[in-house]
Each structure stands twice: as structure tokens, then as C-alpha cells.
Design a protein around this motif. Sequence first.
Motif, short mmCIF file in Angstrom:
data_model
loop_
_atom_site.label_atom_id
_atom_site.label_comp_id
_atom_site.label_asym_id
_atom_site.label_seq_id
_atom_site.Cartn_x
_atom_site.Cartn_y
_atom_site.Cartn_z
N GLY A 124 0.83 -1.20 0.00
CA GLY A 124 0.00 0.00 0.00
C GLY A 124 0.86 1.24 0.00
O GLY A 124 1.91 1.28 -0.63
N GLY A 125 0.44 2.25 0.76
CA GLY A 125 1.19 3.49 0.78
C GLY A 125 0.60 4.50 1.75
O GLY A 125 -0.44 4.24 2.38
N VAL A 140 1.68 4.09 -4.21
CA VAL A 140 2.44 2.93 -3.78
C VAL A 140 3.75 3.36 -3.11
O VAL A 140 4.43 4.28 -3.58
CB VAL A 140 2.70 1.99 -4.97
N ASP A 141 4.10 2.73 -1.99
CA ASP A 141 5.33 3.10 -1.29
C ASP A 141 6.50 2.22 -1.75
O ASP A 141 6.32 1.24 -2.49
CB ASP A 141 5.15 3.04 0.23
N LEU A 157 3.62 -1.43 -10.16
CA LEU A 157 4.68 -0.56 -9.65
C LEU A 157 4.25 0.90 -9.57
O LEU A 157 4.91 1.69 -8.88
CB LEU A 157 5.93 -0.69 -10.52
N ARG A 158 3.18 1.26 -10.25
CA ARG A 158 2.72 2.66 -10.23
C ARG A 158 1.28 2.76 -9.72
O ARG A 158 0.54 3.66 -10.07
CB ARG A 158 2.85 3.27 -11.63
N ASN A 159 0.93 1.83 -8.86
CA ASN A 159 -0.42 1.83 -8.28
C ASN A 159 -0.67 3.07 -7.42
O ASN A 159 0.23 3.55 -6.72
CB ASN A 159 -0.62 0.62 -7.37
N THR A 160 -1.89 3.53 -7.47
CA THR A 160 -2.41 4.47 -6.47
C THR A 160 -3.77 3.96 -6.03
O THR A 160 -4.63 3.66 -6.87
CB THR A 160 -2.56 5.90 -7.04
N SER A 176 -5.96 2.77 -9.23
CA SER A 176 -5.73 3.38 -10.53
C SER A 176 -4.25 3.34 -10.87
O SER A 176 -3.39 3.21 -9.99
CB SER A 176 -6.24 4.83 -10.56
N ARG A 177 -3.96 3.47 -12.17
CA ARG A 177 -2.59 3.54 -12.67
C ARG A 177 -2.53 4.55 -13.80
O ARG A 177 -3.54 4.81 -14.47
CB ARG A 177 -2.13 2.17 -13.19
#
Length: 203
Positions: A124-125, A140-141, A157-160, A176-177
Motif C-alpha cells: 500500500g502506501g 504505492v510506497d 509498480l505505479r499503483n495508487t 488506478s494507474r
Amino acid sequence: MNISFRHAVPLLLLAALPLCPAAARAEAPADTFMAALSRYCGQAFAGQVIHNTPASATPDPFEGKALVMHVRGCDTPAQELRVPFHVGDDHSRTWVITRTAEGLRLKHDHRHADGSPDAVTLYGGDSDGAGTAQRQEFPVDAASVAMFQAQGMTASLRNTWALQLEPGQRMIYELSRPDGRLFQVAFDLRTPVPLPPAPWGSD
């Protein structure tokens, strides 16, 4: 400057009054969000997928399944909330929302049926800026990126992720990406549903 005794007394009394915390500092959006979500502690709500683009070439694990969120882990609601996300008979997913010094943190706790952690879990992040009382976004962290890379999950790798809360109406979970990927599940907060089983790995 001359101040009469009649005017000085009210000023001295005003100066002696303690400042109200609410007046001294507006509540942070993260706190308002956590407080609003914690009002649903102990309740479960049905959801449905409202966006899932682009369409996947593989079978969709959410299609045709009952989707239920359960605001369950509320021992310290101002600091942490645990919200299992049930997909049919799959009870492996729990969202862990934690208050940090800067804002909120969203992690995904994934377990097997025997309670053991999945190889991909606790990803997560942290929230992006202050967010709002209704919406918090979590890019994403670094630890999650490293986990995804180790598992060959390059698309993640670029998840939000985002949580959007419309009190008394609905809550939306979102992934989303930048490549156009958008997945959203909306949960109807107007009508609680029967409680699902405990998530895998819980007491």
C-alpha cells in the motif's frame, strides 16, 4: 494608551480563558475521515464494481461474486481501522487504515485460509498530502514496489489506491494507474447487510 477599569476587566477575563482546541486548530482531514468511517464500526455493507477498465483477458475474480466490506477492527478507531473486504467465499483481504503523524496509511493484509500471510501482503502506501475529509489517495510506497518487483508484478509498480467516503451514502475503494487502469467498488452505506465470517487469520 489609557484603558478604563470598566474595559480592562473583560479583557483580563478573556485572556484567562483556555483556548478551545477546536477553535485553536481545525481538525485534520485525516482525523475527520477516520471519525466518519469509524461510525460504521460493527456493520457490513454490500458493494458492486462500478469501474473495471480496461477489461481483463483473464477471468475476473470479482465477477458474479458477493462483495462485502465489514468495518470490524475498531479497538482504537482514531488510530487504526481494519476493514475486511470479502469476495464471495474468499475472506483473504483486509484493508488496514492507520493514522500516522502526517496523515493516513493504507495497507492490504492478504492471508491464506489457514491464516498464514500471502507472499504478497501488507502492500500500500501513505496518503498523498492532507487529502480531504471525503477522499484520501495512497500512492504505492517503496516497500511495496520492492515486493511487486520481487514477484514480477510490474503492472503494480505505479499503483495508487484511494478511499472515498460519502457519509450515509457510499464508500468507494479505488485502484488506478497512469496507463488508464481504473478499478472501483462502491459500497452502499444506507443499508447494512448480515455480517460475514471473520477474515482469514483473525481471532
